[in-house]
Design a protein around this motif. Structure first.
Motif, PDB file in Angstrom:
ATOM      1  N   GLU A  47       0.870  -1.172   0.000  1.00  0.00           N
ATOM      2  CA  GLU A  47       0.000   0.000   0.000  1.00  0.00           C
ATOM      3  C   GLU A  47       0.910   1.225   0.000  1.00  0.00           C
ATOM      4  N   CYS A  48       1.056   1.846  -1.155  1.00  0.00           N
ATOM      5  CA  CYS A  48       1.984   2.957  -1.323  1.00  0.00           C
ATOM      6  C   CYS A  48       1.224   4.273  -1.396  1.00  0.00           C
ATOM      7  N   SER A  49       1.622   5.244  -0.599  1.00  0.00           N
ATOM      8  CA  SER A  49       1.013   6.563  -0.705  1.00  0.00           C
ATOM      9  C   SER A  49       1.683   7.386  -1.795  1.00  0.00           C
ATOM     10  N   GLY A  50       2.806   6.897  -2.321  1.00  0.00           N
ATOM     11  CA  GLY A  50       3.499   7.560  -3.416  1.00  0.00           C
ATOM     12  C   GLY A  50       3.637   6.628  -4.600  1.00  0.00           C
ATOM     13  N   VAL A  51       4.867   6.471  -5.103  1.00  0.00           N
ATOM     14  CA  VAL A  51       5.100   5.658  -6.302  1.00  0.00           C
ATOM     15  C   VAL A  51       5.022   4.166  -5.979  1.00  0.00           C
TER      16      VAL A  51
ATOM     17  N   ASN B 125       7.399   1.312  -2.721  1.00  0.00           N
ATOM     18  CA  ASN B 125       8.051   0.008  -2.642  1.00  0.00           C
ATOM     19  C   ASN B 125       9.332  -0.051  -3.470  1.00  0.00           C
ATOM     20  N   THR B 126       9.808   1.089  -3.982  1.00  0.00           N
ATOM     21  CA  THR B 126      11.104   1.104  -4.665  1.00  0.00           C
ATOM     22  C   THR B 126      12.244   0.997  -3.668  1.00  0.00           C
TER      23      THR B 126
ATOM     24  N   ASN C 137      15.115  -1.319  -3.307  1.00  0.00           N
ATOM     25  CA  ASN C 137      14.496  -2.644  -3.337  1.00  0.00           C
ATOM     26  C   ASN C 137      15.403  -3.553  -4.170  1.00  0.00           C
ATOM     27  N   PRO C 138      15.799  -4.719  -3.641  1.00  0.00           N
ATOM     28  CA  PRO C 138      16.784  -5.554  -4.354  1.00  0.00           C
ATOM     29  C   PRO C 138      16.282  -6.122  -5.678  1.00  0.00           C
TER      30      PRO C 138
END
Length: 312
Positions: free
Chosen positions: A90-94, A221-222, A280-281
């Motif tokens: 759940e991302c508030s951005g990208v 999640n980046t 993020n790997p």
């Protein structure tokens, strides 16, 4: 009827349908209270028996499988047996599509974790020196005046959850670097997410006794969030999605903060953790370069609403 006839699978399916339909009843009619209680008990009993049967049958197959390879399979079974919920990003951005939604990442993605952990005592010593100097900490939560009351209100402008930043949105804190030179040296050797105006962010996170950080999700999640526990009294815990862990001094871990997470300190002492972000790997170097270019363009554009609210 299925239950009386001993048709267990059909009975479970039917009772599950009843429970699903009854979920919208508010209030529950008195005539259904005992029926639904029986349904819950029957489904729970049969599901537990089914789980035990499957797990017994899987014992030999699991014996030769490394623990790291069992994580997703075990989560699959736990979800099938109703023992855990599978959380999503759940991302508030990208939101970067098609990335695995891992709660805690495998250590193999971060070969430098061992070196970070080896410097725990050095980092903790410099942090404790900050406390001894009464170096000012900053409330981690600081909402704009007039913000409606919400789950963050108890922590708003409170030092119950405070932070001391070494980097913030990619900008180094010169004072902090001067006071914590060995910590900075350790961190500079780590491949962090270098995004002008956005990353990395590195800080000491302090949670006072009997303080809880409510369940929440992050921006994008980046990135991956790293925790290095420095001071952890008994009674502290950390949950990401369906997995709860205890911090252990000197044992770092990586997690996805866009999956719901929360933290607590139920002890009578403060808890301190070094926190910072890395890529993020599962994002390739080429994708990282593209993302950096995107962020630069987005930050320069007057048409980007996320720029005004500090979003990613």
């Amino acid at each position: 009827m299925h239950e009386r006839l001993g048709e267990t699978a059909h009975a479970v399916e039917a009772w599950q349908a009843v429970l699903s339909l009854s979920a919208g009843l508010d209030p529950v009619p008195p005539a259904l209270v005992d029926v639904l209680a029986h349904a819950h008990a029957f489904v729970a009993e049969q599901t537990q028996a089914f789980a035990e049967e499957v797990e017994q049958g899987m014992a030999d197959a699991r014996a030769d499988v490394p623990p790291a390879a069992l994580r997703r399979f075990d989560a699959c079974l736990d979800n099938a047996f109703g023992r855990r919920r599978i959380y999503r990003n759940e991302c508030s951005g990208v939101h970067y599509p098609f990335l695995p939604a891992y709660e805690f990442f495998d250590r193999d993605h971060f070969p430098w974790l061992a070196e970070l952990e080896a410097n725990t005592e050095t980092i903790r010593t410099e942090f404790e020196a900050l406390l001894a100097r009464s170096q000012p900490m900053r409330p981690y939560v600081a909402m704009d005046r007039g913000t409606p009351e919400n789950k963050w209100t108890p922590l708003d402008n409170s030092l119950d959850w405070s932070a001391y930043f070494l980097w913030e949105y990619g900008v180094a804190n010169a004072e902090a670097h001067a006071l914590c030179p060995r910590t900075v040296k350790v961190l500079e050797a780590i491949p962090r997410a270098e995004i002008p105006g956005r990353g990395p962010t590195v800080f000491f996170s302090i949670l006072r006794p009997h303080t809880r950080i409510p369940a929440h999700t992050g921006v994008t999640n980046t990135r991956t969030i790293i925790h290095l526990p420095l001071i952890v009294p008994e009674g502290c815990g950390f949950r990401v999605g369906g997995e709860t862990r205890s911090w252990r001094v000197g044992e770092a871990f990586a997690f996805d903060d866009t999956i719901e997470h929360e933290a607590w300190n139920d002890s009578d002492q403060l808890r301190a953790v070094l926190i910072f972000d890395v890529w993020n790997p599962f994002i390739s170097p080429a994708e990282r370069d593209l993302l950096c270019r995107y962020f630069a363009l987005a930050d320069a554009s007057s048409r980007n609403p996320a720029r005004e609210r500090g979003g990613m």
